[in-house]
Scaffold this active site. Structure first.
Site, PDB file in Angstrom:
ATOM      1  N   LYS A 283       2.028  -0.179  -0.643  1.00 26.00           N
ATOM      2  CA  LYS A 283       3.289   0.343  -1.175  1.00 26.00           C
ATOM      3  C   LYS A 283       3.154   0.440  -2.697  1.00 26.00           C
ATOM      4  CE  LYS A 283       8.266  -0.567  -1.448  1.00 26.00           C
ATOM      5  NZ  LYS A 283       9.364  -1.481  -1.034  1.00 26.00           N
TER       6      LYS A 283
ATOM      7  N   GLY B 139       9.260   4.094  -4.170  1.00 28.22           N
ATOM      8  CA  GLY B 139       7.826   4.278  -4.110  1.00 28.22           C
ATOM      9  C   GLY B 139       7.355   4.918  -2.826  1.00 28.22           C
TER      10      GLY B 139
ATOM     11  N   ASP C  66      19.039  -4.039   3.057  1.00 30.79           N
ATOM     12  CA  ASP C  66      18.663  -2.638   3.301  1.00 30.79           C
ATOM     13  C   ASP C  66      18.082  -2.469   4.695  1.00 30.79           C
ATOM     14  OD1 ASP C  66      18.465   0.033   2.699  1.00 30.79           O
ATOM     15  OD2 ASP C  66      16.564  -0.128   1.632  1.00 30.79           O
TER      16      ASP C  66
ATOM     17  N   GLY D  92      10.060   6.163  -0.111  1.00 33.36           N
ATOM     18  CA  GLY D  92      11.425   5.678  -0.260  1.00 33.36           C
ATOM     19  C   GLY D  92      11.903   5.871  -1.684  1.00 33.36           C
TER      20      GLY D  92
ATOM     21  N   GLY E  95       4.712   7.172   4.307  1.00 31.44           N
ATOM     22  CA  GLY E  95       6.141   6.966   4.108  1.00 31.44           C
ATOM     23  C   GLY E  95       6.496   7.009   2.639  1.00 31.44           C
TER      24      GLY E  95
END
Length: 1019
Positions: free
Chosen positions: A736, A719, A842, A716, A714
């Site tokens: 992350k 990061g 968020d 974003g 993933g």
């Protein structure tokens, strides 16, 4: 003769050789294209529809799906892979398709950067990559593609500035960069794009002002810059572009007044969205000249004066929002413009709340079109009565007139508004009885008639409103008994407030039907009798106010089931007997008032009774004991001796025996443990201890195979997330890694660490450790280590990822409902059980992760806010120093007013999430345009009782029912469950934060739906 023949022979030979060369070149070019297409296919990691399965040697590549070739040279001129649910990255080999004119990769899940090699495609005219996950900066070398007519990069993750060089693309017709993470200023060079018709830069993080140079875009039709951080004024030159039909500049920090002649200079204007800015001055009178105007949003600004009386000339107008300004003069005739609006036959939504409109509420309101769905005039200074004929507005869904000076009675004709779902008449001066006809509004979900002078009885007919979730009739002069039909409405889950009236008689036993109710207030009436034992059935109660009545008898033992209670007030009644010991065991109790009754006996000292600021027991002459600060007399000594004797016989002796036995057992176990502890110690430290100590960069680099792209799961705005595993135990983790070059990434790291430090909940992603170090190149490195979630994020499940059985993954209704409850429980914990409360800021599907058992965990706290402010309320909190928080589509509208962070912002995001889970559509779906949003789409479907909005995979999934063909009673209840979820999503995503629910109430509502659905055993 011979020489001429020789010349002819040479010419024929040259032609033949040229043809051979062209054929050879064409053959080489064809092979180049074929190899490039196969390389593009190799970068696609997921093809759930099998769209590229025929890209092989059995067919000529010109016959492959998505490929179009020129007829002359058989070279690829168009590559269209749109809407095929593909996942992967774009291959650099795309630069070898040298004849390519069109690239269409829209509506897929491509990631990574646009390869630099794309700059070789000098014939390229059309580039559409919208609705993917492309990253990086927008390539400046795109500007070498001088034939480009369309650049559509909206709904991706691009960062950085808008390249100044884009201004050199003289053929550009469309530039859409909407919904990315772009920063910096709007380049003035874009004013050079003389052919531009669409400029869409909305939903980014742009700052500075709107350049005057954009006024040179003489062919511009659509101009969108909303939801940025733009300041300054809108250049007047923009208002002189007569071709413009759409101006969307809302949710910025723009100021200044609107040109007086904008309705004349913009004759083709259809949409003007300027809400949530700082515009001032008067609304231009000339707007009525813009005869094509459909949507006008000037809400939440600083407009003053009168509304132009000729707005009714806008016969195509469907949406008019003037709320949240300083319009009106607090005098008569402020609403005279409504008379002309009767000519606007397409008007559906009229918002005039939060202004200074005065005068008598005009009777001409009843002449507005029957298409009207919402009418809000609350928080003004209107007088007069509700006009006769209000029933003409037969399609009204929401009617709000609260906080005015309205008088008279509530007309019985209001019962003819059969589609009404919300009726808000509170804080006026209405008199007379509540009309019996109100029971005919069977779709009513919220009824607020509080703070008036209503009298008479509560109508029993209200019991026919089976969808009610909130009833507030407080602060009136209502008398008689409480109808059992009302307290028997078991769908009331949020508020039942009958306080401050003149009600008499007992509390009906039917109160036990309110098993989902969170707030019950019957205080300050003349109620009598005993507290009914059935009240113990209301196990979801959080706030119960029964004070200032005439209740008698003892406090029933059945109330021990109220384990969710937070505030309980039984003061100023005639209650007797002892204080129940079970009050000690209420884990959430914040306030307990038992004062001014006839209670006796010893006051407990445990639980809430340890804190004198939580309890009040004054005015009970028979009470004794308790903690010293209560200053109660000591309890009778003989009684104490009896109690001690009883204690010795019943409790102490058996307890001592049990303790001695336990000591013996523990001694044996202790010897056994000592023998094994040395063997166990190392394994315990290796498997658990690691996650409570610092983790080095080297360990993380090794655990993720050098942060390999194969381990990337993933990415974003701040990061990327990698899957990894430590050698010592092999346990999977998610790492992350913060991109510290992005502005705000360090702040995001600090915010996430600060937020996650003390929170613990089964539905929050578990943080295992953090790393703040230096990488092998000497650069700063920051990372968070989380528990790995094997089923990925909710976004991938909702929007068609491939599972292991070669068909689309699909979540059943039960799974979606369980996930919704999981997320709601996480937010309830953050909002109501953390000190200070936490706003996530968020919430979206990609931040909701699913474990092996499909249990949802909320993650990514990079934008989270600790709500420290004293006197905090869920509706309002401190103003943030930065702009809109969150992701486009999920950000609540009030965040555009300077960033008012609150838990109600999370509620809005959750509402959008619910609607996305039901419809299968993102809030940024391309269908949502021309004023249509996911919220409005769902509202319309509810009003039409349509199932067309439902995700087809939910309706016709494997083993599930076809909602369109359900006709029996069971099917109707299934549809009711579905509609309840949609209605909840719509309520949570209302524009006004005050009208949204609290997460505590949302959890209860979802649990009600689940109980109903499980009972049906539908799927």
């Amino acid at each position: 003769m011979a020489s001429s023949s020789f010349v002819l022979y040479l010419l024929i030979l040259l032609v033949y050789l040229n043809l051979q060369a062209l054929e050879c070149a064409s053959s080489l070019g064809n092979e180049t294209d074929r190899v490039a297409l196969l390389a593009i296919k190799d970068r696609i990691t997921s093809d759930p529809l099998g769209a590229l399965s025929s890209w092989n040697g059995t067919l000529h590549f010109c016959m492959w799906p998505g490929v179009a070739c020129s007829t002359r040279h058989q070279r690829v001129v168009s590559l269209d892979l749109s809407s095929l649910k593909l996942k992967g990255s774009m291959s650099p080999y795309i630069g070898n398709l040298s004849f390519l004119r069109s690239i269409r990769f829209a509506h897929n899940s491509f990631h990574g950067e646009i390869p630099q090699e794309i700059n070789r495609l000098f014939r390229l005219q059309y580039l559409s990559l919208r609705n993917n996950s492309f990253q990086g900066e927008i390539l400046t070398n795109l500007t070498s593609l001088s034939h480009l007519r369309v650049i559509d990069l909206e709904d991706n993750n691009f960062v950085g500035n808008i390249p100044v060089e884009l201004g050199s693309l003289s053929s550009l017709d469309v530039l859409s960069l909407l919904n990315n993470y772009l920063t910096g200023n709007i380049p003035p060079s874009l004013g050079n794009l003389s052919s531009l018709t669409i400029l869409s830069l909305a939903g980014n993080r742009l700052d500075g002002s709107i350049p005057n140079d954009l006024g040179r875009l003489s062919k511009l039709r659509i101009f969108q810059v909303s939801q940025n951080k733009l300041a300054g004024v809108v250049p007047h030159t923009l208002y002189n572009i007569s071709s413009i039909d759409t101006i969307i500049v809302g949710y910025n920090q723009l100021h200044g007044s609107r040109p007086w002649d904008m309705g004349i200079t913009l004759p083709n204007l259809r949409r003007f969205w300027g809400g949530a800015n700082q515009f001032t001055g008067h609304i231009p009178v000339t707007l009525s000249n813009a005869s094509k105007l459909v949507e006008l949003d000037l809400g939440v600004n600083n407009f003053v004066g009168q509304v132009p009386i000729n707005l009714g000339d806008l016969q195509n107008l469907s949406w008019l929002n003037l709320g949240g300004n300083q319009l009106g003069t607090r005098a008569a005739n402020d609403l005279r413009f409504l008379m002309s609006l009767s000519n606007s036959s397409r008007l559906e939504d009229l918002h005039l709340q939060y202004n200074s409109f005065g005068g008598t509420f005009p009777s001409c309101i009843v002449n507005l079109t029957t298409n009207l769905r919402t009418l809000y005039v609350g928080w003004n200074q209107l007088s007069g009565s509700i006009p006769s004929g209000i029933e003409n507005l037969v399609n009204l869904i929401g009617l709000g007139m609260r906080d005015n000076f309205l008088t008279g009675t509530i007309p019985s004709s209001i019962g003819r508004l059969s589609k009404l779902q919300g009726l808000y008449l509170s804080n006026n001066k209405f008199m007379g009885e509540i009309p019996m006809s109100i029971g005919n509004i069977t779709w009513l979900t919220e009824l607020n008639l509080s703070k008036n002078s209503l009298s008479g009885r509560i109508p029993e007919s209200l019991g026919k409103c089976q969808h009610l979730t909130t009833v507030d009739l407080s602060h009136n002069n209502l008398n008689g008994t409480i109808p059992k039909q009302v307290v028997g409405l078991n769908q009331i889950s949020l508020i039942l407030n009958l306080s401050r009236n003149l009600l008499t008689g007992p509390l009906p036993l039917e109160v036990g039907s309110l098993i989902h109710l969170a707030n019950l207030d019957i205080s300050r009436n003349k109620l009598s009798g005993e507290i009914p034992s059935a009240l113990g059935n209301c196990i979801q109660l959080e706030n119960l106010y029964m004070d200032n009545n005439h209740f008698q008898g003892t406090i029933p033992s059945s109330l021990s089931t109220l384990r969710s209670i937070q505030r309980l007030d039984l003061s100023s009644n005639e209650l007797s007997g002892q204080i129940p010991e079970y009050f000690n065991n209420f884990p959430l109790l914040l306030y307990l008032n038992l004062s001014f009754n006839d209670l006796n006996g010893e006051v407990p000292k445990e639980g809430a009774f340890k804190n004198a600021s939580v309890i009040s027991v004054i005015g009970n002459k028979g009470l004794c004991g308790g903690i010293p600060v209560l200053q109660l007399p000591n309890c009778n000594l003989n009684a104490s001796k009896k109690q001690r004797g009883s204690f010795l016989l019943k409790i102490a002796v058996p307890t001592i025996g049990a303790v001695l036995s336990s000591v013996l057992i523990l001694g044996v176990l202790g010897v056994y443990y000592c023998k094994r502890s040395s063997k166990k110690k190392s394994s315990f430290n290796s498997s658990m201890g690691r996650f409570f100590m610092k983790v080095t960069y080297q360990e993380l680099q090794k655990a993720t195979n050098g942060f390999s792209s194969d381990n990337l799961i993933g990415a974003g705005s701040h990061g990327s997330v990698y899957k990894g595993a430590f050698d010592i135990d092999g346990k999977n983790i998610a790492v992350k890694v913060l991109n510290l070059e992005n502005r705000g990434a360090s702040k995001s790291f600090i915010a996430e660490c600060r937020t996650l430090r003390n929170v613990r909940h089964r539905n929050l992603v578990k943080v295992l450790s953090a790393c703040s170090s230096i990488d092998f190149k000497g650069n700063d490195f920051k990372a968070l280590i989380f528990e790995y979630m094997p089923n990925g994020n909710l976004d991938k499940w909702l929007h068609s990822e491939k599972d292991g059985q070669n068909h689309l993954q699909s979540l059943s209704f039960t799974q979606r409902l369980n996930i919704a409850i999981d997320v709601a429980c996480a937010l309830e914990y953050l909002h109501h059980h953390c000190q200070p409360p936490i706003a996530h800021c968020d919430l979206k599907p990609s931040n909701i992760l699913l474990d092996n058992d499909m249990i949802a965990h909320v993650g990514d706290f990079g934008l989270a806010k600790l709500l420290y402010e004293a006197g905090y309320s869920s509706s309002h909190n401190q103003s943030d120093s930065f702009a809109i928080k969150g992701s486009i589509g999920y950000v609540p509208p009030e965040y555009g007013l300077g960033g008012q962070t609150s838990t109600k912002g999370d509620v809005y995001s959750f509402g959008i999430l619910l609607l996305e889970m039901v419809t299968g559509r993102r809030p940024t779906d391309e269908m949502f345009k021309d004023g249509l949003s996911l919220h409005e789409f769902a509202k319309m479907a509810l009003s039409n009782q349509s199932t067309e909005m439902v995700d087809p995979r939910l309706i016709l999934g494997e083993g599930e029912a076809d909602f369109n063909n359900i006709v029996n009673d069971k099917g109707a209840k299934i549809l009711e469950c579905l509609n309840s979820i949609v209605r909840l999503g719509v309520t949570c995503s209302l524009d006004s934060p005050e009208e949204r629910m609290e997460m505590i109430d949302i959890v209860k509502t979802l649990q009600v739906v689940k109980d109903m659905f499980v009972g049906l055993n539908a799927f």
